[in-house]
Design a protein around this motif. Structure first.
Motif, short mmCIF file in Angstrom:
data_model
loop_
_atom_site.label_atom_id
_atom_site.label_comp_id
_atom_site.label_asym_id
_atom_site.label_seq_id
_atom_site.Cartn_x
_atom_site.Cartn_y
_atom_site.Cartn_z
N VAL A 64 0.80 -1.13 -0.01
CA VAL A 64 -0.14 0.22 -0.09
C VAL A 64 0.91 1.10 -0.02
O VAL A 64 1.99 1.22 0.58
N THR A 65 0.37 2.16 -0.63
CA THR A 65 1.24 3.64 -0.85
C THR A 65 0.25 4.87 -0.29
O THR A 65 -1.01 4.67 -0.80
N MET A 94 -5.69 -5.57 6.43
CA MET A 94 -4.63 -5.02 7.28
C MET A 94 -3.57 -3.86 6.73
O MET A 94 -3.31 -3.02 7.36
N LEU A 95 -3.65 -4.17 5.37
CA LEU A 95 -2.83 -2.74 4.89
C LEU A 95 -3.63 -1.53 4.82
O LEU A 95 -3.11 -0.38 4.91
N LEU A 96 -4.78 -1.71 4.53
CA LEU A 96 -5.72 -0.56 4.68
C LEU A 96 -5.62 0.05 6.14
O LEU A 96 -5.61 1.38 6.22
N ARG A 101 -3.26 4.52 9.53
CA ARG A 101 -2.48 5.03 10.67
C ARG A 101 -1.43 5.63 10.10
O ARG A 101 -1.17 6.79 10.83
N ARG A 102 -1.00 5.59 8.99
CA ARG A 102 0.09 6.39 8.38
C ARG A 102 -0.21 7.79 8.03
O ARG A 102 0.30 8.54 8.01
N ALA A 103 -1.51 7.74 7.28
CA ALA A 103 -2.13 8.97 6.87
C ALA A 103 -2.26 9.76 8.36
O ALA A 103 -2.04 11.13 8.28
N ALA A 104 -2.98 9.25 9.47
CA ALA A 104 -3.12 10.12 10.44
C ALA A 104 -1.66 10.46 11.10
O ALA A 104 -1.56 11.73 11.59
N PRO A 121 -16.44 -1.79 -3.48
CA PRO A 121 -17.27 -2.55 -2.33
C PRO A 121 -16.48 -2.54 -1.35
O PRO A 121 -16.67 -2.40 0.12
N PHE A 122 -15.01 -3.00 -1.30
CA PHE A 122 -14.01 -3.17 -0.45
C PHE A 122 -13.85 -1.92 0.31
O PHE A 122 -13.95 -1.87 1.66
N TYR A 123 -13.69 -0.85 -0.08
CA TYR A 123 -13.48 0.44 0.31
C TYR A 123 -14.74 0.89 1.23
O TYR A 123 -14.67 1.49 2.39
#
Length: 149
Positions: A64-65, A94-96, A101-104, A121-123
């Motif tokens: 994830v980026t 898990m990556l989301l 966390r990283r965005a925060a 749908p996932f998001y």
């Protein structure tokens, strides 16, 4: 199955690009267009400091980026790709969670993503809400947004 999450390494760019393309092609949509699109198989070097990978037994199975936005309160989820053989095992979730966390940690109060019809749908199941439509190289997509706690 133990999944470990860690920062990407510079020497993994080719591996990440190949995983990105393989994951994109696995649905069977836009195959010729994806194969002809250079960015469908690459992770820019400038993005590497913002990439984390998921590994199982030393093998990268997803990444994830999360990029800082020009607006300090926003972050952009640029890429989230899972190897097709690792789909439906919770790795994307898990990556989301790590992306959030990283965005925060960047100071963002909201995380945005552009999602195609298959990913939407996932998001949405993860709390993202519709924020508009966008044109992409392949097909129309939606911009989704999630407020972070």
């Amino acid at each position: 199955m133990t999944v470990s999450i860690r920062p990407a390494r510079a020497e993994e760019r080719d591996t990440l690009g190949a995983l990105k393309l393989r994951s994109s092609l696995a649905w069977g949509d836009h195959v010729e267009e994806l194969q002809a699109l250079p960015e469908a198989r690459e992770v820019p070097a400038a993005h590497l400091p913002h990439v984390v990978v998921a590994e199982i037994a030393g093998e990268i199975v997803g990444f994830v980026t999360v990029l800082p936005d020009d607006v300090a309160t926003l972050a952009e989820l640029e890429d989230l790709f899972i190897a097709p053989e690792a789909w439906r095992k919770g790795i994307g979730s898990m990556l989301l969670a790590e992306a959030e966390r990283r965005a925060a940690a960047l100071g963002a109060r909201s995380l945005r993503v552009v999602a195609g019809a298959r990913a939407r749908p996932f998001y949405e199941a993860s709390g993202f809400r519709f924020a508009g439509t966008v044109a992409t190289d392949l097909a129309p997509a939606v911009r989704l947004r999630k407020d972070l706690a």
